[in-house]
Design an enzyme around this catalytic site. Structure first.
Site, short mmCIF file in Angstrom:
data_model
loop_
_atom_site.label_atom_id
_atom_site.label_comp_id
_atom_site.label_asym_id
_atom_site.label_seq_id
_atom_site.Cartn_x
_atom_site.Cartn_y
_atom_site.Cartn_z
N LYS A 47 -8.09 -2.41 4.15
CA LYS A 47 -7.97 -1.57 2.94
C LYS A 47 -6.51 -1.46 2.50
CE LYS A 47 -7.78 2.48 5.97
NZ LYS A 47 -8.59 3.55 6.59
N ARG A 145 -13.93 15.48 7.21
CA ARG A 145 -13.69 14.75 5.97
C ARG A 145 -15.03 14.22 5.48
NH1 ARG A 145 -9.12 10.12 6.47
NH2 ARG A 145 -10.97 8.97 7.03
N TYR A 274 24.49 7.50 -6.92
CA TYR A 274 24.24 8.74 -7.66
C TYR A 274 24.59 9.96 -6.81
CZ TYR A 274 21.41 6.18 -11.11
OH TYR A 274 20.97 5.35 -12.09
N MET A 322 16.77 3.39 -7.76
CA MET A 322 15.49 2.74 -8.03
C MET A 322 15.52 1.26 -7.67
SD MET A 322 13.24 2.60 -11.53
CE MET A 322 13.26 4.36 -11.81
C1 LIG Z 1 -8.57 3.43 7.98
C2 LIG Z 1 -9.71 3.67 8.88
C3 LIG Z 1 -9.77 3.07 10.15
C4 LIG Z 1 -8.61 2.28 10.74
O1 LIG Z 1 -7.72 3.17 11.39
P1 LIG Z 1 -6.40 2.64 12.14
O2 LIG Z 1 -5.79 3.87 12.67
O3 LIG Z 1 -5.55 2.00 11.07
O4 LIG Z 1 -6.82 1.67 13.18
C5 LIG Z 1 -10.92 3.23 10.89
N1 LIG Z 1 -11.95 3.96 10.42
C6 LIG Z 1 -11.91 4.58 9.22
C7 LIG Z 1 -13.08 5.39 8.78
C8 LIG Z 1 -10.79 4.48 8.42
O5 LIG Z 1 -10.74 5.11 7.25
#
Ligand SMILES: *Cc1c(COP(=O)(O)O)cnc(C)c1O
Length: 383
Positions: A47, A145, A274, A322
Site C-alpha cells: 500500500k 479501528r 530562511y 522547499m
Molecule cells: C499496513 C498493514 C499491515 C502491515 O504492517 P507492517 O507493520 O508494515 O508490517 C498489516 N495489516 C494491516 C491491516 C495493515 O493495515
C-alpha cells in the site's frame, strides 16, 4: 556551463532520486519466510506506493522473494496491480465506499467485511459481475479501528458470507495495536481473543484461513503467525521496532541521493537559509543540496540531521527550504560541486538509516519513506 551531476536516471541527470534495490526486497521476503512457522504464507503489503518505494516493482520483487499474495489499502491500488498484470490474490484491507468495493470486486481483489450492509452490497456487485467476491471477516480484538469488536456479530457475518453463493468466505483477520511494544500485555490479550474466534469459526467453516501478524508480530511471537502474515515495513528492510534493521537481518531497500549543487565559503557570523537559524562559527564551507520539504525532506529536520558527503557525516545548516538544504562541510572540505550526497543510505563506511531520520523527526520509519513526494523519482535496480 553546468557541472558533473552524478545522480542520473536513464542518463538524464536529476537533482535528487530514491534508488530502490529490488534484490533487497527479495532478500527481506526470503528472510521473513524463513521466520514464519510451518505452512504460514507471506502476504507483502505494498500500500501507499509500496511505503514510498514504488508499488509495482516492489510487488514483483516481493513475489520473487517468496510472498504468495499482496495487500493494499485501497481499491485503486488493487486495480493498479491488476493493470500491471499481477494475478495473485490481492487483499484490499481498507474501508471501502460502495463504489470502491465494486471496483475491488471487479478487479478480482479480496475485500474485508464486518458489517451486514457491506456484505449485501458486495454480494450484489459480485452477482452483477458474475465473479464470486472473496471476503475476509475482520474482528477488532483491540486495535479499535476497523472490524467489529463483537465476536457474535463477526460470527453472523461469517455465516452470511459462507451462505451466499456469490461470496466466498476466504479469511478471518485482526490487526495488532502494540505488536512493536515488546513486553506489553495488550498484544497477548488480542492474540487470545483472535485465537478463540478462529477456533469457533473454523469448527464450522474448516477451509477458512486466519491472519493477524504484521511485521513486528512475525518477529515477536510465532503464535501470531496463523496461516498468513501481512508484512509491510520489513519487506522494505525497515525495522518494525525502529531499531537497526541489520540486527534482524533486514536490508534497507531505499537510498535517497542528491549532489552538491553549489559550494561557498562562509565567514564567521554569516547565515544560511530562511530565518538565519544557523550561522557560521568559524571560517567554513557550506554546500547546497537541491532537495527540500517539497520533496518530502521534512522541514522538521532543520539543523537536526546529518547527510553523507565524501564518505563523511555533515550536519544540515539552517532551515530546510522547499527545494534546497544547506550542509556545513567544515573549513577544509575538499568536496566539489557535483559530488554525491547521501541523505538515506550508505557512503564509504558511513550510513544513515531511515530509523535515524525518523528519530530526529520524532516519527517512525514508515512515515519517512511514505513521505517522499512524487517529485523524487524512484529508480529500481536489481541486485
Ligand atoms: C499496513 C498493514 C499491515 C502491515 O504492517 P507492517 O507493520 O508494515 O508490517 C498489516 N495489516 C494491516 C491491516 C495493515 O493495515
Amino acid at each position: 556551463m553546468g557541472h558533473p551531476c552524478p545522480v542520473q536516471i536513464a542518463d538524464v541527470p536529476v537533482r535528487a532520486l530514491a534508488r530502490v534495490r529490488t534484490g533487497a526486497i527479495e532478500a527481506n521476503c526470503a528472510l521473513l519466510r524463513s521466520k514464519l512457522s510451518g505452512d504460514t504464507a507471506l502476504c507483502a503489503v505494498v500500500k501507499a506506493d509500496g511505503y514510498g518505494h514504488g508499488m509495482v516493482p516492489c510487488a514483483g520483487a516481493a513475489l520473487a522473494g517468496g510472498a504468495s499474495c499482496l495487500a493494499v489499502a485501497t481499491a485503486a491500488e488493487a486495480v493498479e496491480l491488476r493493470a500491471a498484470g499481477f494475478e495473485v490474490p490481492i487483499l484490499v484491507q481498507g474501508a471501502l465506499t460502495r463504489i470502491e468495493a465494486r471496483a475491488a470486486v471487479e478487479a478480482g481483489a479480496d475485500v474485508v467485511a464486518w458489517r451486514e450492509g457491506f456484505v449485501r452490497a458486495v454480494a450484489a456487485d459480485a452477482g452483477a459481475a458474475a465473479v464470486p467476491a472473496r471476503v475476509h471477516v475482520k474482528l477488532d480484538t483491540g486495535m479499535g479501528r476497523l472490524g467489529t469488536a463483537d465476536p457474535v456479530e463477526a460470527r453472523a457475518i461469517c455465516d452470511l458470507v459462507a451462505g451466499d453463493a456469490r461470496l466466498e468466505l476466504v479469511g478471518l483477520m485482526t490487526h495488532f495495536a502494540t505488536a512493536d511494544e515488546r513486553g506489553d500485555d495488550h498484544f497477548p490479550a488480542q492474540l487470545e481473543r483472535f485465537r478463540a474466534f478462529v477456533d469457533e469459526i473454523t469448527a464450522v467453516h474448516p477451509r477458512v484461513i486466519a491472519h493477524a501478524a504484521n511485521s513486528a508480530a512475525v518477529f515477536r511471537d510465532p503464535a501470531a503467525h496463523f496461516d498468513l502474515a501481512r508484512c509491510g515495513i520489513a519487506v522494505y528492510g525497515l525495522d518494525p521496532f525502529g531499531e537497526d534493521p541489520a540486527a534482524r537481518g533486514l536490508e534497507p531497500a531505499l537510498a535517497l541521493e542528491s549532489h552538491l549543487a553549489a559550494l561557498k565559503r562562509f565567514e564567521p557570523g554569516w547565515s544560511a537559509g530562511y530565518g538565519r537559524t544557523w550561522r557560521a562559527e568559524r571560517p567554513t564551507w557550506v554546500g547546497i543540496v537541491p532537495l527540500g520539504y517539497g520533496d518530502g525532506w521534512r522541514r522538521g529536520l532543520s539543523n537536526r540531521a546529518d547527510v553523507l558527503v565524501g564518505g563523511r557525516r555533515r550536519p544540515l545548516a539552517g532551515t530546510v527550504s522547499m527545494d534546497n538544504v544547506a550542509v556545513e562541510l567544515g573549513p577544509d572540505p575538499g568536496d566539489r560541486v557535483g559530488d554525491p550526497v547521501v541523505l538515506i543510505g550508505a557512503q564509504g563506511d558511513q550510513r544513515i538509516l531511515c530509523e535515524e531520520v525518523a528519530q530526529r523527526l520524532g516519527t517512525i520509519n514508515y512515515e519517512v519513506t511514505c513521505g517522499l513526494l512524487p517529485r523524487i523519482p524512484r529508480l529500481h535496480e536489481a541486485g
